[in-house]
Design a protein around this motif. Structure first.
Motif, PDB file in Angstrom:
ATOM      1  N   LEU A   1       0.820  -1.206   0.000  1.00  0.00           N
ATOM      2  CA  LEU A   1       0.000   0.000   0.000  1.00  0.00           C
ATOM      3  C   LEU A   1       0.860   1.265   0.000  1.00  0.00           C
TER       4      LEU A   1
ATOM      5  N   THR B   1       5.936   3.050  -3.758  1.00  0.00           N
ATOM      6  CA  THR B   1       5.879   4.056  -4.818  1.00  0.00           C
ATOM      7  C   THR B   1       6.953   3.823  -5.876  1.00  0.00           C
TER       8      THR B   1
ATOM      9  N   HIS C   1      -3.374   7.663 -10.648  1.00  0.00           N
ATOM     10  CA  HIS C   1      -3.692   7.029  -9.363  1.00  0.00           C
ATOM     11  C   HIS C   1      -5.192   6.820  -9.138  1.00  0.00           C
TER      12      HIS C   1
ATOM     13  N   LYS D   1      -4.735   3.166 -11.942  1.00  0.00           N
ATOM     14  CA  LYS D   1      -4.382   2.232 -10.869  1.00  0.00           C
ATOM     15  C   LYS D   1      -5.565   1.883  -9.970  1.00  0.00           C
TER      16      LYS D   1
ATOM     17  N   SER E   1      -6.839   3.167  -7.244  1.00  0.00           N
ATOM     18  CA  SER E   1      -6.385   3.087  -5.861  1.00  0.00           C
ATOM     19  C   SER E   1      -7.489   3.368  -4.846  1.00  0.00           C
TER      20      SER E   1
END
Length: 265
Positions: free
Chosen positions: A113, A116, A233, A237, A239
């Motif tokens: 999580l 990066t 993001h 992704k 997220s």
């Protein structure tokens, strides 16, 4: 060359932190707590210097550690990092292989999580890819930092007005001053997962603070990089960043932060 770890901590017992972090080198620990204090002790025959202070802000801790640093190579760290045995040799070897490197980023094992980046190859870090690296992954030549007169922002990061971004700003300033940044594939240790002290969800403050950061980092290109951030993001992704709010609202909050940053200049 001499390697020294510069560690930022909050409400820790400095006397036990060297053991918890598996330190094998000298270190400067700055502990933000409820008192002012200075202590030093030997751990594995290496000097550990501990400064305690009541003020808050991770940038302040890192600047204080830099002020008292003495090692030719400084490896930034946090209280939740546990180093692998032999990390000193890996860092020094990387600088010996890259004599023109002023700063080098390394790999750490982290919770997925919080991941990066991961350095798959040894390479030069440029303007287009410097923003992914946390400070605890960075080692630097102390003389190069002092010659360039770079340090950490007191406006950004845990305990500061704006919740994060001090690491990106630091590397941004290093590049701006002409310092050479490299990535190395060596793995130095692991991060012990803990709940973030600043992240409270993808709310208005998160996006406003990110907008302020992007204005400082990218200037007139901040809008473009903000859209890129949300697309990568929030959309690609998936997220969860845009699970409860629309793309437009998030972008509007980021633009609000950009206006705040512009007004401050």
């Amino acid at each position: 060359m001499k390697l020294q770890v510069l560690a930022a901590a909050v409400n820790q017992e400095p006397e036990t932190l060297a053991e918890k972090m598996n330190l094998e080198t000298e270190a400067v620990i700055v502990n933000q707590c409820g008192r002012y204090d200075y202590r030093e002790y030997l751990h594995k025959d290496r000097l550990i210097r501990c400064f305690s202070m009541t003020e808050r802000g991770v940038g302040l801790s890192r600047n204080t550690a830099l002020l008292h640093a003495e090692g030719e190579i400084c490896l930034f760290s946090d209280e939740d990092i546990v180093f692998d045995s032999g990390y000193e040799r890996k860092v020094l070897d990387a600088f010996e292989k890259n004599p023109d490197a002023d700063l080098i980023t390394f790999n750490f094992r982290v919770d997925e999580l919080r991941a990066t980046y991961y350095n798959e190859t040894c390479r030069r870090i440029r303007w287009y890819n410097y923003g992914r690296y946390p400070t605890y992954a960075v080692a630097a030549r102390l003389e190069a930092l002092r010659r360039a007169n770079v340090g950490f922002s007191l406006l950004f990061g845990g305990g500061a007005r704006y919740s994060n971004g001090e690491d990106s700003l630091f590397l941004h300033d290093c590049l701006k001053k002409g310092l050479h940044l490299y990535a190395d594939t060596a793995e130095l240790g692991r991060e012990v997962y803990r709940q973030s002290t600043w992240f409270k969800g993808y709310n208005e403050k998160f996006f406003v603070d990110r907008g302020v950061l992007y204005r400082h980092l990218y200037g007139v290109l901040a809008n473009l990089f903000a859209m890129r951030f949300l697309v990568i993001h929030g959309v690609v992704k998936k997220s969860g960043m845009l699970a409860d709010i629309s793309f437009g609202r998030a972008f509007g909050w980021m633009r609000q932060g950009m206006r705040q940053a512009k007004a401050r200049k």
